[in-house]
Design an enzyme around this catalytic site. Structure first.
Site, PDB file in Angstrom:
ATOM      1  NE  ARG A  49       7.647   6.462  10.752  1.00 16.29           N
ATOM      2  CZ  ARG A  49       8.538   7.373  10.378  1.00 16.29           C
ATOM      3  NH1 ARG A  49       8.145   8.581  10.017  1.00 16.29           N
ATOM      4  NH2 ARG A  49       9.823   7.080  10.350  1.00 16.29           N
ATOM      5  CG  ASP A  51       5.007   1.075   3.755  1.00 18.37           C
ATOM      6  OD1 ASP A  51       5.469   2.079   4.324  1.00 18.37           O
ATOM      7  OD2 ASP A  51       5.714   0.138   3.324  1.00 18.37           O
ATOM      8  CE1 TYR A 109       5.184  -4.534   9.381  1.00 18.03           C
ATOM      9  CE2 TYR A 109       7.258  -4.586  10.597  1.00 18.03           C
ATOM     10  CZ  TYR A 109       6.210  -3.877  10.037  1.00 18.03           C
ATOM     11  OH  TYR A 109       6.185  -2.505  10.141  1.00 18.03           O
ATOM     12  NE  ARG A 196       4.846  -3.554   0.068  1.00 20.57           N
ATOM     13  CZ  ARG A 196       4.441  -2.376  -0.431  1.00 20.57           C
ATOM     14  NH1 ARG A 196       4.374  -1.312   0.357  1.00 20.57           N
ATOM     15  NH2 ARG A 196       4.109  -2.285  -1.696  1.00 20.57           N
TER      16      ARG A 196
END
Length: 260
Positions: A49, A51, A109, A196
């Site tokens: 998932r 954001d 990522y 992040r």
């Protein structure tokens, strides 16, 4: 019949991946497009998932249905009902034992960051930004403290639903390309906001606000309040999961050549 799809999307206009009552999520749009294509309700399971504001290059989903279509038909037929910023990239029939999330061996990522005295314009929403100069050696030294199996509670959001904060971070690669920095993260799995939050800390080290050993202390503390603020979502790209090679699922999409 179980089908796997590779999906890319620009997350700027959506409230993240996961379905919400308002309907403005990537999952909502994809399921509606598939329902229109198949003329039947559809539910999908994703590999990871994302954001609000986060993008994906090769998000993998699976679904079960009775319809039989050629792979190119799944791609073109579904894309007909999707907005321009979401597109199915590939389709493969898979064994019923395949699970987009549980079968993944790891996830990757990339965070793209622009270093410039002036904020981005053309790339707004697609890159992060630092107006301070960043030092590569300091960030790489700090990143080395994070590699391995650790409790990443210090980089976990309060809303995180993961059963355990312990993850295996296999690789962080940092390089500069002109005005742009590229940070690559590879792990077995990630916590909510983990990348992040790590980015906020790495930029703090790179800008000289903190030293490299400070990040080791933050990691060991398991205290979110000691870490840097969560970095902007716009520069974060879910490259996608990876699986056992025997499954022969596509690991790349054309957008990976476009990303700086």
């Amino acid at each position: 019949m179980r089908v796997a799809l590779g999906v890319s999307y620009r997350g700027t206009g959506y409230q993240g991946w996961q379905s919400q009552p308002g309907g403005n999520t990537v999952q909502d749009r994809l399921e509606q497009a598939l329902a229109n294509f198949l003329a039947a309700p559809v539910r999908v399971m994703c590999a990871g998932r994302t954001d609000a504001g986060v993008h994906a290059l090769n998000q993998v989903v699976h679904l079960d249905c009775d319809a039989e279509r050629e792979p190119f038909s799944w791609v073109r037929g579904t894309n007909r009902f999707l907005p321009d910023d979401i597109a199915v990239q590939w389709c493969c029939a898979v064994d019923d034992r395949f699970h987009a999330r549980n079968s993944a061996l790891g996830r990757r990522y990339v965070y793209v960051l622009r270093e410039s005295p002036v904020r981005p314009a053309l790339e707004a929403g697609l890159v992060g930004w630092s107006f301070r100069p960043l030092e590569a050696a300091a960030m790489r030294a700090a990143a080395r403290h994070l590699i391995g199996e650790h409790d990443f509670s210090a980089f976990r959001s309060a809303e995180c639903q993961a059963a355990s904060p312990v993850k295996i971070l296999r690789r962080i690669h940092i390089e500069r390309r002109g005005a742009y920095w590229r940070f690559e993260f590879d792990a077995n799995a990630f916590l909510h906001h983990m990348v992040r939050n790590l980015m906020g800390c790495l930029v703090a080290v790179g800008s000289g606000t903190r030293d490299a050993d400070w990040l080791q202390g933050v990691l060991r503390s398991r205290d979110r309040s000691l870490a840097a603020p969560t970095f902007a979502a716009g520069g974060l790209y879910f490259v996608g999961p990876y699986y056992d090679a025997a499954l022969a699922l596509p690991a790349t999409t054309a957008a990976m050549d476009w990303l700086p």
